[in-house]
Scaffold this motif. Structure first.
Motif, short mmCIF file in Angstrom:
data_model
loop_
_atom_site.label_atom_id
_atom_site.label_comp_id
_atom_site.label_asym_id
_atom_site.label_seq_id
_atom_site.Cartn_x
_atom_site.Cartn_y
_atom_site.Cartn_z
N ILE A 53 0.85 -1.18 0.00
CA ILE A 53 0.00 0.00 0.00
C ILE A 53 0.89 1.23 0.00
O ILE A 53 1.98 1.23 0.59
N LEU A 55 0.89 5.20 1.02
CA LEU A 55 0.16 6.20 1.80
C LEU A 55 0.67 7.60 1.48
O LEU A 55 1.89 7.83 1.44
N SER A 56 -0.25 8.51 1.28
CA SER A 56 0.13 9.91 1.08
C SER A 56 0.20 10.58 2.45
O SER A 56 -0.68 10.40 3.30
N ASP A 105 -9.60 17.78 -0.21
CA ASP A 105 -8.61 16.88 -0.79
C ASP A 105 -7.50 16.63 0.23
O ASP A 105 -6.47 17.32 0.23
N ASP A 108 -3.75 10.76 3.03
CA ASP A 108 -4.17 9.74 4.00
C ASP A 108 -3.85 10.17 5.42
O ASP A 108 -4.64 9.97 6.35
N ASN A 368 -10.33 10.86 4.21
CA ASN A 368 -10.09 10.31 2.88
C ASN A 368 -9.16 9.10 2.90
O ASN A 368 -8.87 8.54 1.84
N ALA A 369 -8.67 8.73 4.08
CA ALA A 369 -7.69 7.65 4.16
C ALA A 369 -8.27 6.37 3.57
O ALA A 369 -9.39 5.97 3.89
N LYS A 370 -7.47 5.70 2.76
CA LYS A 370 -7.98 4.54 2.04
C LYS A 370 -8.10 3.30 2.94
O LYS A 370 -8.91 2.42 2.68
N ASP A 371 -7.29 3.22 4.00
CA ASP A 371 -7.34 2.04 4.88
C ASP A 371 -6.90 2.43 6.29
O ASP A 371 -5.76 2.17 6.68
N ARG A 374 -5.24 -0.29 8.47
CA ARG A 374 -3.86 -0.58 8.04
C ARG A 374 -2.90 0.51 8.55
O ARG A 374 -1.77 0.22 8.98
#
Length: 568
Positions: A53, A55-56, A105, A108, A368-371, A374
């Protein structure tokens, strides 16, 4: 076929670890906390070995991208499957946060505080931590109520500093102080600290040095520098509270007997400080560009070795200090002095403080974090002792060694590497470590969490110049220039109190800051005979504000702390 073997090995490893954990749990009622953490750590680390993964991450401070082959980030990727895309602050942080909030916007992970909490940018973390991050929970458990947002009762940010393990013992000072170049004290014959601890004595020291040394390396010597850019304008606004023996409380001072706070911007002792700055400006000791430069320009001037003194927080000019060391300009690095308003306050300095959990400063996980699970598991692994040693000391055998007594130390070459900013980009994970949850103090094996706090490593790592400099004062560390801090009052630190956006308190606070930035530079740069008139106008404008709303918010929250923090 290779995949099949890999899966089989993973299954065997998982089975062995699972059996070990079960056996460990069956016979470990008496096990200490450290052993318990190690078991949890191992479990957590293996759970984190999931699909790759990226992460930004936004870091709210200037910085440089790590090299692509950075060995610590590669290790994180190998073991945790996590890669990072870093964005560092460029320009004004409030502007950057404003753009994020307006657009929605968010990366993560964001290094931010109250602005983003108030904007609803972060997800609450308390359940996430309790359910998926046992190491993080243990790390923050003693401060669980303190790190909650008082208005919502939620935890939105993982504090980056202030979680201290073991006895308080610091070798370096990273907090506020009036700083002076070591070369200035050497040039003055190493004057006793009690002879240079008032405003008059401090600036007399600077004036004498500048007269004697009008240039440094062929360029004009800068007597005193003030950073007033962006949110870092605390270098301009905060000194008055310290000059009367108070710790950093932000925009107020607190009476610790009554636990009542009030602003200090309009007080006579504040006037005395700014009038002194007006006086040194008239003497040509103040940098002419001091109120027009940005943060990067400020750091560049310090890194040039031309700035004799300034008020700042030690962490705020750390990169400039590192640059001076890297250039071999050790004599141009700085010492914190316990400067007070006058002799009546001497001996009561409160520049050094005891660790206070850094509420609302650190990383938050955005909406907005995708996971999020994790992400929290990654931080849970990184807070383990094994990973903290990797992040703070480096790789054993490469970046540090261990002697027969189990003490960590470094060779001269390893110390040189650690101070090399180019080397750091390839060998340190500063982007995720600096603002991430971290251990401070000592590990369970007795070693300091970082090389700088390991006493023998600190002394061994000093340059010959620094050893001679400290010997001249009979000191072993720079922290001995300051008073040993008293225990933190329960109200401390008031600067962490969240002033709600849009509230009367926030409006008053913002307008007070605006007035300070409008009037203080004018008063400082004005002809001396005009200072009083400008100051009086400034105070008059302050008293038109609803300062009571601001002070009421601070005092309300102090009372909340007294009620809710007394047992935590």
């Amino acid at each position: 076929m290779r995949v099949t073997v890999k899966k089989l090995l993973s299954a065997i490893v998982f089975l062995v670890i699972s059996i070990s954990l079960v056996l460990s749990g069956c016979g470990s009622k008496g096990k200490n906390q450290s052993s318990s953490n190690e078991s949890t750590n191992t479990k957590s680390e293996n759970q984190a070995k999931l699909e790759p993964i990226t992460l930004s991450v936004y870091v709210n401070a200037p910085g440089q991208q790590p090299t692509k082959d950075n060995k610590i980030y590669k290790l994180i990727e190998e073991e945790l499957g996590v890669k990072f895309q870093f964005e560092y602050l460029v320009g004004d942080s409030k502007q950057r946060f404003g753009v994020m909030i307006a657009s929605g916007d968010y990366p993560d992970i964001v290094n931010g505080g109250t602005e983003l909490i108030n904007a609803g940018a972060f997800i609450p973390l308390e359940d996430l931590i309790k359910e998926h991050a046992p190491n993080l929970y243990q790390h923050y458990k003693p401060f669980w109520n303190k790190i909650k947002d008082p208005d919502s009762g939620k935890i939105y940010v993982m504090p980056d500093y202030g979680r201290f393990y073991g006895d308080f013992n610091r070798t370096a000072h990273y907090g506020p102080a009036f700083w002076i170049q070591k070369q200035v004290l050497e040039d003055a014959g190493y004057p006793s600290v009690d002879k240079i601890n008032t405003l008059d004595e401090y600036f007399e020291l600077i004036e004498n040095y500048v007269k004697k040394n009008p240039t440094i390396d062929g360029k004009p010597t800068i007597g005193f520098e003030i950073l007033s850019y962006d949110w870092r304008n605390f270098c301009l606004t905060n000194p008055p509270q310290h000059l009367i023996g108070k710790p950093n409380e932000g925009g107020v001072v607190v009476n610790y007997e009554t636990n009542i706070a009030e602003i200090f911007a309009d007080k006579d002792y504040a006037k005395a400080y700014y009038k002194k700055l007006n006086e040194i400006n008239a003497k040509g000791l103040l940098d002419r560009e001091t109120f027009t430069q940005n943060y990067d320009q400020y750091l560049a001037k310090i890194a040039s070795g031309r700035v004799v003194g300034m008020f700042d927080q030690g962490w705020n000019f750390g990169s400039a200090r590192d640059s001076l060391i890297e250039q071999g300009l050790i004599n141009r690095t700085y010492v914190p002095l316990p400067v007070m308003l006058d002799e009546s306050y001497a001996g009561h300095d409160w520049y050094a403080d005891r660790p206070a959990i850094n509420v609302n400063s650190g990383f938050g996980i955005t909406v907005n974090a995708k996971d999020p699970i994790r992400i929290i598991k990654m931080f849970d692994t990184l807070i383990t002792e094994r990973w903290q040693k990797i992040l703070q000391w480096g790789i054993e055998g490469e970046d540090y060694l261990v002697d027969k007594n189990g003490r960590f130390y470094r060779t001269p070459e390893q110390r040189t590497n650690a101070n090399d900013q180019v080397w750091q980009l390839a060998n340190k994970a500063m982007g995720i470590f600096d603002k991430g949850p971290k251990m401070e103090g000592v590990y369970s094996d007795g070693n300091a969490c970082g090389p700088g706090d390991q006493p023998e490593e600190y002394f061994a790592g000093l340059s010959d110049y620094d050893k001679g400099f400290l010997n001249a004062y009979g000191f072993k560390t720079l922290t001995e220039f300051l008073r040993k801090p008293p225990e933190n009052p329960i109200a401390y630190p008031a600067w962490q109190i969240n002033i709600i956006d849009g509230s009367e308190a926030k409006i008053a606070s913002t307008k007070l800051n605006d007035l300070s930035m409008k009037y203080l530079p004018r008063a400082i740069l004005a002809p001396m005979d005009q200072f009083d008139a400008i100051w009086n106008e400034y105070v008059s404008e302050i008293r038109k504000l609803n300062i009571k709303a601001y002070e009421d918010r601070i005092n309300e929250q102090i009372q909340w702390r007294i009620k809710n923090w007394s047992n935590n």
